[in-house]
Design a protein around this motif. Structure first.
Motif, PDB file in Angstrom:
ATOM      1  N   GLU A 171      46.044 -11.626  -0.423  1.00  0.00           N
ATOM      2  CA  GLU A 171      46.811 -11.634  -1.664  1.00  0.00           C
ATOM      3  C   GLU A 171      47.887 -12.696  -1.451  1.00  0.00           C
ATOM      4  OE1 GLU A 171      46.202  -9.815  -4.374  1.00  0.00           O
ATOM      5  OE2 GLU A 171      44.585  -8.656  -3.451  1.00  0.00           O
ATOM      6  N   ASP A 188      37.622 -18.560  -3.201  1.00  0.00           N
ATOM      7  CA  ASP A 188      38.000 -17.549  -4.181  1.00  0.00           C
ATOM      8  C   ASP A 188      36.926 -16.536  -4.525  1.00  0.00           C
ATOM      9  OD1 ASP A 188      36.343 -19.129  -5.728  1.00  0.00           O
ATOM     10  OD2 ASP A 188      37.875 -19.652  -7.197  1.00  0.00           O
ATOM     11  N   SER A 216      32.468 -19.766  -7.669  1.00  0.00           N
ATOM     12  CA  SER A 216      33.325 -19.664  -6.498  1.00  0.00           C
ATOM     13  C   SER A 216      33.575 -21.075  -5.983  1.00  0.00           C
ATOM     14  CB  SER A 216      32.647 -18.826  -5.410  1.00  0.00           C
ATOM     15  OG  SER A 216      33.419 -18.860  -4.222  1.00  0.00           O
ATOM     16  N   ASP A 245      46.421 -15.460  -9.015  1.00  0.00           N
ATOM     17  CA  ASP A 245      46.200 -14.244  -9.798  1.00  0.00           C
ATOM     18  C   ASP A 245      45.156 -13.309  -9.202  1.00  0.00           C
ATOM     19  OD1 ASP A 245      48.029 -15.209 -11.630  1.00  0.00           O
ATOM     20  OD2 ASP A 245      46.505 -16.071 -12.943  1.00  0.00           O
ATOM     21  N   THR A 246      44.244 -13.844  -8.430  1.00  0.00           N
ATOM     22  CA  THR A 246      43.153 -13.042  -7.877  1.00  0.00           C
ATOM     23  C   THR A 246      43.144 -13.161  -6.358  1.00  0.00           C
ATOM     24  OG1 THR A 246      41.613 -14.899  -8.085  1.00  0.00           O
ATOM     25  CG2 THR A 246      41.721 -13.369  -9.947  1.00  0.00           C
ATOM     26  N   PRO A 247      42.493 -12.216  -5.681  1.00  0.00           N
ATOM     27  CA  PRO A 247      42.418 -12.305  -4.217  1.00  0.00           C
ATOM     28  C   PRO A 247      41.707 -13.591  -3.792  1.00  0.00           C
ATOM     29  CG  PRO A 247      41.666 -10.157  -4.976  1.00  0.00           C
ATOM     30  CD  PRO A 247      41.831 -11.013  -6.195  1.00  0.00           C
ATOM     31  N   LYS A 248      42.104 -14.102  -2.662  1.00  0.00           N
ATOM     32  CA  LYS A 248      41.474 -15.273  -2.042  1.00  0.00           C
ATOM     33  C   LYS A 248      40.976 -14.861  -0.671  1.00  0.00           C
ATOM     34  CE  LYS A 248      42.637 -17.774  -5.534  1.00  0.00           C
ATOM     35  NZ  LYS A 248      41.844 -17.384  -6.664  1.00  0.00           N
ATOM     36  N   SER A 258      40.460 -11.225   3.663  1.00  0.00           N
ATOM     37  CA  SER A 258      40.847 -11.248   2.253  1.00  0.00           C
ATOM     38  C   SER A 258      42.366 -11.401   2.231  1.00  0.00           C
ATOM     39  CB  SER A 258      40.416  -9.967   1.532  1.00  0.00           C
ATOM     40  OG  SER A 258      41.073  -8.836   2.080  1.00  0.00           O
TER      41      SER A 258
END
Length: 181
Positions: free
Chosen positions: A147, A178, A101, A152-155, A145
């Motif tokens: 988008e 991340d 992370s 590409d992935t949640p932050k 959280s």
């Protein structure tokens, strides 16, 4: 204790500059350095340097021995100051659930109104969902959280506010990361 040492670092950087005050905000730095830097540690120093040059401010790399006082997982850090504005940036890495992370954080002196403005900025600028909001002693922690377009992935974002106390100014640390909080 970490914020007390961070406050000392901020005051040292502040005392070393006599540049004009700016309109720079913690939320602007979060957006333009941390989020725009895409959690790439190699960009942190140059991006802070660009802000310093553009805003006529002073910057300095934080010594390695100071990093754990800002964030125990910090691998690099920078100070930025000009006029009455001081900020500390840190980049950190740690393993969460077997995966690396990364985080970018901005810390600065802040009162209740300024900390609320940062939370409002995050809630209106980004597509976020509040996942935590709690108080611990003189500290408030809010986590979100998100988008985000281009990722590409949640932050995640977190805002930790420490209210003034005996010998400690009010501070806020805003993080973009991340791995789940």
């Amino acid at each position: 204790m970490k914020f007390a040492i961070a406050a000392l670092a901020l005051s040292t950087l502040y005392a070393s500059t006599a540049l004009a005050d700016t309109k720079l905000t913690t939320q602007g730095l979060l957006d333009n350095v941390c989020v725009a830097g895409r959690l790439d540690e190699k960009r942190l120093g140059p991006d802070v340097g660009q802000v310093a040059k553009f805003m006529n401010m002073r910057t300095m790399a934080l010594p390695a021995e100071m990093l754990p006082t800002i964030n125990p997982d910090a691998t690099s850090g920078w100070g930025l100051a000009g006029g009455e504005k001081t900020f500390i940036f840190s980049f950190a890495r740690k393993t969460v659930d077997g995966a690396e992370s990364k985080s970018c954080s901005v810390s600065s002196p802040a009162n209740d109104e300024e900390a609320a403005a940062i939370r409002t900025f995050i809630e209106t600028k980004y597509n976020v969902k509040k996942i935590a909001d709690q108080e611990q002693g003189g500290s408030t922690i809010t986590a979100y959280s998100a988008e985000l377009l281009g990722f590409d992935t949640p932050k995640y974002f977190s805002v930790q506010q420490v209210r003034p106390g005996e010998g400690i100014p009010g501070m806020v640390m805003v993080s973009f990361f991340d791995g789940a909080p």
